[in-house]
Design a protein around this motif. Structure first.
Motif, PDB file in Angstrom:
ATOM      1  N   GLU A 173       3.790  24.505 -20.183  1.00 52.73           N
ATOM      2  CA  GLU A 173       3.397  25.144 -18.925  1.00 52.73           C
ATOM      3  C   GLU A 173       3.933  26.577 -18.859  1.00 52.73           C
ATOM      4  O   GLU A 173       3.221  27.498 -18.434  1.00 52.73           O
ATOM      5  CB  GLU A 173       3.926  24.328 -17.747  1.00 52.73           C
ATOM      6  CG  GLU A 173       3.217  22.983 -17.571  1.00 52.73           C
ATOM      7  CD  GLU A 173       3.841  22.154 -16.463  1.00 52.73           C
ATOM      8  OE1 GLU A 173       4.958  22.521 -16.005  1.00 52.73           O
ATOM      9  OE2 GLU A 173       3.233  21.145 -16.057  1.00 52.73           O
ATOM     10  N   GLU A 174       5.175  26.774 -19.285  1.00 53.24           N
ATOM     11  CA  GLU A 174       5.730  28.127 -19.292  1.00 53.24           C
ATOM     12  C   GLU A 174       4.973  29.021 -20.268  1.00 53.24           C
ATOM     13  O   GLU A 174       4.706  30.192 -19.977  1.00 53.24           O
ATOM     14  CB  GLU A 174       7.214  28.079 -19.677  1.00 53.24           C
ATOM     15  CG  GLU A 174       8.118  27.521 -18.593  1.00 53.24           C
ATOM     16  CD  GLU A 174       9.577  27.627 -18.969  1.00 53.24           C
ATOM     17  OE1 GLU A 174       9.867  27.847 -20.167  1.00 53.24           O
ATOM     18  OE2 GLU A 174      10.430  27.500 -18.069  1.00 53.24           O
ATOM     19  N   ARG A 175       4.638  28.461 -21.431  1.00 56.22           N
ATOM     20  CA  ARG A 175       3.897  29.255 -22.420  1.00 56.22           C
ATOM     21  C   ARG A 175       2.522  29.626 -21.887  1.00 56.22           C
ATOM     22  O   ARG A 175       2.060  30.758 -22.075  1.00 56.22           O
ATOM     23  CB  ARG A 175       3.756  28.462 -23.717  1.00 56.22           C
ATOM     24  CG  ARG A 175       3.037  29.216 -24.819  1.00 56.22           C
ATOM     25  CD  ARG A 175       2.909  28.368 -26.065  1.00 56.22           C
ATOM     26  NE  ARG A 175       2.193  29.087 -27.111  1.00 56.22           N
ATOM     27  CZ  ARG A 175       1.862  28.558 -28.279  1.00 56.22           C
ATOM     28  NH1 ARG A 175       2.207  27.301 -28.562  1.00 56.22           N
ATOM     29  NH2 ARG A 175       1.204  29.266 -29.167  1.00 56.22           N
ATOM     30  N   THR A 176       1.868  28.661 -21.220  1.00 58.44           N
ATOM     31  CA  THR A 176       0.552  28.944 -20.648  1.00 58.44           C
ATOM     32  C   THR A 176       0.640  30.041 -19.593  1.00 58.44           C
ATOM     33  O   THR A 176      -0.184  30.965 -19.561  1.00 58.44           O
ATOM     34  CB  THR A 176      -0.036  27.667 -20.033  1.00 58.44           C
ATOM     35  OG1 THR A 176      -0.149  26.669 -21.047  1.00 58.44           O
ATOM     36  CG2 THR A 176      -1.397  27.938 -19.430  1.00 58.44           C
ATOM     37  N   ALA A 177       1.661  29.940 -18.726  1.00 60.98           N
ATOM     38  CA  ALA A 177       1.831  30.974 -17.700  1.00 60.98           C
ATOM     39  C   ALA A 177       2.117  32.332 -18.335  1.00 60.98           C
ATOM     40  O   ALA A 177       1.592  33.359 -17.895  1.00 60.98           O
ATOM     41  CB  ALA A 177       2.967  30.582 -16.758  1.00 60.98           C
ATOM     42  N   ARG A 178       2.930  32.337 -19.395  1.00 61.29           N
ATOM     43  CA  ARG A 178       3.240  33.599 -20.065  1.00 61.29           C
ATOM     44  C   ARG A 178       2.004  34.193 -20.735  1.00 61.29           C
ATOM     45  O   ARG A 178       1.766  35.398 -20.672  1.00 61.29           O
ATOM     46  CB  ARG A 178       4.343  33.371 -21.095  1.00 61.29           C
ATOM     47  CG  ARG A 178       4.832  34.656 -21.772  1.00 61.29           C
ATOM     48  CD  ARG A 178       6.053  34.413 -22.631  1.00 61.29           C
ATOM     49  NE  ARG A 178       5.777  33.512 -23.745  1.00 61.29           N
ATOM     50  CZ  ARG A 178       6.181  32.261 -23.806  1.00 61.29           C
ATOM     51  NH1 ARG A 178       6.895  31.738 -22.807  1.00 61.29           N
ATOM     52  NH2 ARG A 178       5.882  31.491 -24.841  1.00 61.29           N
ATOM     53  N   LEU A 179       1.212  33.311 -21.368  1.00 59.47           N
ATOM     54  CA  LEU A 179      -0.016  33.800 -22.010  1.00 59.47           C
ATOM     55  C   LEU A 179      -0.996  34.345 -20.978  1.00 59.47           C
ATOM     56  O   LEU A 179      -1.676  35.347 -21.229  1.00 59.47           O
ATOM     57  CB  LEU A 179      -0.668  32.663 -22.816  1.00 59.47           C
ATOM     58  CG  LEU A 179       0.059  32.242 -24.092  1.00 59.47           C
ATOM     59  CD1 LEU A 179      -0.637  31.049 -24.730  1.00 59.47           C
ATOM     60  CD2 LEU A 179       0.114  33.400 -25.088  1.00 59.47           C
ATOM     61  N   GLU A 180      -1.084  33.688 -19.826  1.00 61.17           N
ATOM     62  CA  GLU A 180      -1.971  34.194 -18.778  1.00 61.17           C
ATOM     63  C   GLU A 180      -1.520  35.574 -18.307  1.00 61.17           C
ATOM     64  O   GLU A 180      -2.352  36.463 -18.077  1.00 61.17           O
ATOM     65  CB  GLU A 180      -1.990  33.208 -17.607  1.00 61.17           C
ATOM     66  CG  GLU A 180      -2.727  31.909 -17.923  1.00 61.17           C
ATOM     67  CD  GLU A 180      -2.687  30.940 -16.763  1.00 61.17           C
ATOM     68  OE1 GLU A 180      -1.954  31.223 -15.775  1.00 61.17           O
ATOM     69  OE2 GLU A 180      -3.378  29.900 -16.822  1.00 61.17           O
ATOM     70  N   LYS A 181      -0.199  35.764 -18.164  1.00 64.37           N
ATOM     71  CA  LYS A 181       0.307  37.077 -17.762  1.00 64.37           C
ATOM     72  C   LYS A 181       0.017  38.118 -18.845  1.00 64.37           C
ATOM     73  O   LYS A 181      -0.378  39.250 -18.534  1.00 64.37           O
ATOM     74  CB  LYS A 181       1.804  36.999 -17.491  1.00 64.37           C
ATOM     75  CG  LYS A 181       2.166  36.182 -16.262  1.00 64.37           C
ATOM     76  CD  LYS A 181       3.669  36.175 -16.040  1.00 64.37           C
ATOM     77  CE  LYS A 181       4.043  35.361 -14.802  1.00 64.37           C
ATOM     78  NZ  LYS A 181       5.521  35.310 -14.594  1.00 64.37           N
ATOM     79  N   GLU A 182       0.217  37.734 -20.117  1.00 68.35           N
ATOM     80  CA  GLU A 182      -0.043  38.675 -21.209  1.00 68.35           C
ATOM     81  C   GLU A 182      -1.530  39.036 -21.268  1.00 68.35           C
ATOM     82  O   GLU A 182      -1.890  40.192 -21.493  1.00 68.35           O
ATOM     83  CB  GLU A 182       0.415  38.081 -22.534  1.00 68.35           C
ATOM     84  CG  GLU A 182       1.931  37.934 -22.646  1.00 68.35           C
ATOM     85  CD  GLU A 182       2.353  37.254 -23.929  1.00 68.35           C
ATOM     86  OE1 GLU A 182       1.447  36.795 -24.677  1.00 68.35           O
ATOM     87  OE2 GLU A 182       3.561  37.175 -24.200  1.00 68.35           O
ATOM     88  N   GLN A 183      -2.400  38.021 -21.089  1.00 66.88           N
ATOM     89  CA  GLN A 183      -3.831  38.298 -21.104  1.00 66.88           C
ATOM     90  C   GLN A 183      -4.221  39.202 -19.938  1.00 66.88           C
ATOM     91  O   GLN A 183      -5.060  40.098 -20.099  1.00 66.88           O
ATOM     92  CB  GLN A 183      -4.612  36.985 -21.054  1.00 66.88           C
ATOM     93  CG  GLN A 183      -4.503  36.162 -22.335  1.00 66.88           C
ATOM     94  CD  GLN A 183      -5.193  34.815 -22.213  1.00 66.88           C
ATOM     95  OE1 GLN A 183      -5.687  34.453 -21.149  1.00 66.88           O
ATOM     96  NE2 GLN A 183      -5.223  34.070 -23.308  1.00 66.88           N
TER      97      GLN A 183
END
Length: 399
Positions: A173-183
């Protein structure tokens, strides 16, 4: 969302409510069983049984919200049970629940401590309750202790596996949130780059078109009295340039609006330089185009647009700064390593702009665009008067 998924989500979002209901239900159920099997306990100890049952079960209401406090209270209750009551009670079901909870939600030291205490409790309860009940058979006591210890190990292993899964889900979940922020950041950066590119294109279109139109308007005004035909040609050039500029502006603004009906046209390229030179020549500014060599490698479309815009900017500066008697020359030379372009004039560039930049505001932007393709660009006054803009963009076999 299906009802069972909604229910599962509600249970996950309200652990305190779920644990409270579970603790109260177990307390009522186990209390009822204690009454039913009350013959195993003397009536005089009924109050003690009630207290220990309550202390062992009711703290389960905080087993996930206050893990350490709940486990500590239940451990104390089990110690009292072990010391004061000579038999197992139904409320002992709290022990595997606490072991599982510590393994899944507790810190690592809490998990291992809970496991060790549960294993020790299995041995002590077997010895203590067996001694009080008169079961001195060693085989029975060892078997009983091993069965309880095996059950404790199974429960602890299940909790530890659930802990690992919970941590993995949290990490995902943290990785997904981080990837969404990066995208989102990448999209914002791409949008900013696109806006900057469109701004540069709009600057090129507007500056060049207005320079041509101003030059034609000035020439037509002076020629109106003596040569009506020349004035008419100047007006026609102004109209054609204005229409072309309007089309370019509509295309760029259509991109900004994401208009699916916007009319798109191919971006200008090196092949369109001759048309550009003709447009500038129509203003009365002498310009010649010379092409040397033969194209051997394909230039990227973006690089061709950069070459076109650089020449357009240089000729616009000739119109604005070189003076009425200046002549310009555009040299395009194809080489095996890339394309060399030079725009020179014999005007008053050195006197009008001793710094080499001055009011030529488009040149720094052009230099940045050329550098994106690994090229170089220079712009400086010539020693004998005039101004020169030269650039080089390399090409490769796989371009």
């Amino acid at each position: 969302m299906a009802w069972h998924r909604s229910a599962d989500q509600w249970l996950r979002d309200h652990p305190a409510h779920v644990d409270t209901v579970t603790a109260v239900a177990l307390w009522l159920f186990c209390g009822g069983l204690t009454v039913v099997i009350g013959s195993a306990v003397s009536p005089s100890q009924a109050l003690l049984v009630f207290v220990i049952t309550s202390l062992e079960l009711l703290p389960l209401a905080w087993r996930r919200t206050k893990v350490t406090l709940s486990a500590g209270l239940i451990i104390l209750a089990c110690l009292l049970h072990l010391a004061l009551l000579p038999t197992y009670l139904p409320s002992i079901v709290a022990v595997p629940i606490v072991v599982f909870t510590l393994a899944k939600y507790g810190r690592r030291w809490e998990s291992t401590t809970g496991l060790a205490l549960a294993l020790l409790g299995a041995i002590l309860s077997t010895v203590s309750f067996g001694a009080v009940g008169g079961y001195f058979d060693a085989g029975y006591m060892i078997f009983n202790a091993l069965v309880i210890m095996l059950g404790v190990l199974v429960v602890w292993t299940s909790g530890d596996l659930a802990r690992t899964r919970r941590l993995n889900v949290h990490a995902l979940e943290e990785r997904t949130a981080r990837l969404e922020k990066e995208q989102a950041a990448e999209r914002a950066a791409a949008a900013a780059d696109e806006r900057a590119r469109i701004a540069r294109d709009m600057h090129d279109v507007v500056a060049h078109s207005l320079s041509v139109m101003i030059a034609q308007a000035d020439g037509g005004r002076y020629a109106a009295a003596q040569s009506p035909d020349t004035a008419r040609q100047a007006l026609e050039t102004i109209a054609a340039t204005g229409r072309e500029s309007l089309r370019e502006m509509r295309r760029l603004l259509g991109v900004l609006r994401n208009d699916g009906d916007a009319a798109y046209r191919p971006q200008p390229s090196v092949a369109d330089l001759s048309e550009l030179v003709e447009t500038v020549s129509a203003t009365g500014q002498p310009v010649e185009l010379f092409v040397h060599g033969t194209r051997t490698n394909r230039l990227p479309q973006g690089a061709e647009l950069v070459v076109y815009r650089a020449v357009q900017e240089a000729l616009t500066n000739v119109l604005k700064h070189a003076g009425p008697a200046a002549a310009a020359r555009v040299d395009v030379r194809w080489a095996p390593d890339g394309i060399h372009v030079a725009v020179t004039d014999n005007g008053r560039g050195s006197q009008a702009d001793s710094s080499g930049e001055g009011s030529r505001l488009g040149l720094p932007g052009m230099r940045e665009r050329v550098s994106l393709y690994g090229g170089t660009m220079t712009a400086a006054p010539l020693p004998r008067g005039g101004f020169a803009v030269s650039l080089f963009i390399p090409v490769s076999e796989d371009a």
